[in-house]
Design a protein around this motif. Sequence first.
Motif, PDB file in Angstrom:
ATOM      1  N   ARG A 181      38.845  38.952  36.586  1.00  0.00           N
ATOM      2  CA  ARG A 181      37.553  38.449  36.098  1.00  0.00           C
ATOM      3  C   ARG A 181      36.690  37.996  37.279  1.00  0.00           C
ATOM      4  O   ARG A 181      35.499  38.323  37.341  1.00  0.00           O
ATOM      5  N   ALA A 182      37.276  37.265  38.204  1.00  0.00           N
ATOM      6  CA  ALA A 182      36.524  36.793  39.374  1.00  0.00           C
ATOM      7  C   ALA A 182      36.101  37.966  40.260  1.00  0.00           C
ATOM      8  O   ALA A 182      34.977  38.006  40.761  1.00  0.00           O
ATOM      9  N   GLY A 183      37.005  38.926  40.443  1.00  0.00           N
ATOM     10  CA  GLY A 183      36.692  40.072  41.288  1.00  0.00           C
ATOM     11  C   GLY A 183      35.597  40.954  40.728  1.00  0.00           C
ATOM     12  O   GLY A 183      34.701  41.393  41.454  1.00  0.00           O
ATOM     13  N   THR A 184      35.644  41.207  39.455  1.00  0.00           N
ATOM     14  CA  THR A 184      34.623  42.060  38.855  1.00  0.00           C
ATOM     15  C   THR A 184      33.271  41.358  38.758  1.00  0.00           C
ATOM     16  O   THR A 184      32.240  42.022  38.667  1.00  0.00           O
ATOM     17  N   ALA A 185      33.264  40.045  38.828  1.00  0.00           N
ATOM     18  CA  ALA A 185      31.988  39.330  38.871  1.00  0.00           C
ATOM     19  C   ALA A 185      31.300  39.546  40.224  1.00  0.00           C
ATOM     20  O   ALA A 185      30.077  39.464  40.324  1.00  0.00           O
ATOM     21  N   LEU A 186      32.100  39.843  41.247  1.00  0.00           N
ATOM     22  CA  LEU A 186      31.556  40.049  42.600  1.00  0.00           C
ATOM     23  C   LEU A 186      31.244  41.516  42.896  1.00  0.00           C
ATOM     24  O   LEU A 186      30.317  41.815  43.645  1.00  0.00           O
ATOM     25  N   ASP A 187      32.055  42.406  42.351  1.00  0.00           N
ATOM     26  CA  ASP A 187      31.939  43.813  42.735  1.00  0.00           C
ATOM     27  C   ASP A 187      32.518  44.699  41.638  1.00  0.00           C
ATOM     28  O   ASP A 187      33.463  44.318  40.948  1.00  0.00           O
ATOM     29  N   ARG A 188      31.976  45.885  41.512  1.00  0.00           N
ATOM     30  CA  ARG A 188      32.446  46.865  40.530  1.00  0.00           C
ATOM     31  C   ARG A 188      33.721  47.526  41.030  1.00  0.00           C
ATOM     32  O   ARG A 188      33.836  47.858  42.211  1.00  0.00           O
ATOM     33  N   TYR A 189      34.698  47.706  40.131  1.00  0.00           N
ATOM     34  CA  TYR A 189      35.944  48.374  40.488  1.00  0.00           C
ATOM     35  C   TYR A 189      35.655  49.817  40.894  1.00  0.00           C
ATOM     36  O   TYR A 189      34.971  50.541  40.148  1.00  0.00           O
ATOM     37  N   PRO A 190      36.178  50.271  42.032  1.00  0.00           N
ATOM     38  CA  PRO A 190      35.818  51.600  42.539  1.00  0.00           C
ATOM     39  C   PRO A 190      36.607  52.756  41.898  1.00  0.00           C
ATOM     40  O   PRO A 190      36.458  53.894  42.331  1.00  0.00           O
ATOM     41  N   GLY A 191      37.436  52.488  40.890  1.00  0.00           N
ATOM     42  CA  GLY A 191      38.275  53.543  40.305  1.00  0.00           C
ATOM     43  C   GLY A 191      37.597  54.483  39.499  1.00  0.00           C
ATOM     44  O   GLY A 191      37.040  54.976  38.781  1.00  0.00           O
TER      45      GLY A 191
END
Length: 191
Positions: A181-191
């Motif tokens: 949740r914290a990571g996706t608030a900062l950046d879009r998942y590149p997969g």
Amino acid sequence: MTTAAPNDPIRLEVVVASVRAGRIAPVVADWFAATARRRPEFDVGVLDLAETPLPHDLSGGPDADAFTGRIGAADAFVVVTSEYNHGYPAALKTAIDTVKHEWRTKPVGFVSYGGLSGGLRAVEQLRQVVVEVHMVPVRQSVSFHRVKHAFAADGTTTDEAAIDGAERMLDQIAWWARTVRAGTALDRYPG
């Protein structure tokens, strides 16, 4: 993709994989869901594949769209699975293949059951499959060997390893869900 705030409860869907008549899956799933519901960080739902009509040919449609929406709204999953002939139920494979991007980055744990193996061979196969759809399988799992002897008539268990394993697995799922949740608030998942 969920848009939850950092402190919102983690939406955990318990996926019941077995669709066989006379299955013990609901007993196992209800026990696990009750365990998770005692923890305030989780908002728990149960998604029973026996009650989820998905087309085997993966052709989509309203039921598949509704299922995909529910997967997309979840933060994490626990799959309750039996083991059939050293593998997991076909209905679960159909469910995984029906959904595309909505599985990505989400943590998943496993509660398995069966005879002597306790469903562990099914889980080993599932770990490979969920990684392919970009899920994050947590290390801790729960396994019920000789499942027909593991639960009392009221659906409770005294299996200390399972009880402890469920709590540890929920700790890991919560950590991963908050981290994603914290990571996706900062950046879009590149997969």
